[in-house]
Design a protein around this motif. Structure first.
Motif: not given
Ligand code: ZN
Length: 111
Positions: A8, A10, A13, A15, A27, A30
């Protein structure tokens, strides 16, 4: 061929991005955040009678909706929380669609 899972984008993050979301670089959580925020904003515009940007509405009602449906259908181990959020999002997108259709919400098309 890389086997590294995409992460991801962000900040903070880590993930993994499921295949259905590669184009969004987000992800599942998000993506759901982003789509819910955009759906809420669009709904708020509708309620104030302000025109929606056609790109926003199209993104919500076609891309986001298709993605959520795809995620929901493809989740092998559905996470209960994520599933709830997906269903909620599908419902709010359906409401937005109805609302825009019934109230003839003006849609701003880019010139
Ligand atoms: Zn994320």
């Amino acid at each position: 061929m890389s086997t590294t899972a995409r992460q991801c984008h962000r900040p903070g993050c880590s993930s993994a991005i499921p295949p259905a979301l590669v184009c969004t670089q987000l992800c599942v959580n998000h993506f759901l955040d982003e789509a819910s925020v955009r759906a809420e904003q669009a709904f708020a515009y509708c309620q104030r009678g302000e025109p929606l940007r056609s790109a926003d509405l199209e993104w919500l009602l076609s891309d986001a909706l298709a993605t959520v449906q795809h995620l929901e259908a493809g989740a092998d181990e559905p996470d209960a929380d994520q599933r709830d959020r997906m269903l909620e999002l599908v419902l709010s997108l359906a409401n937005l669609h109805e609302y825009a259709a019934h109230h003839s919400i003006p849609i701003k098309r880019p010139a």
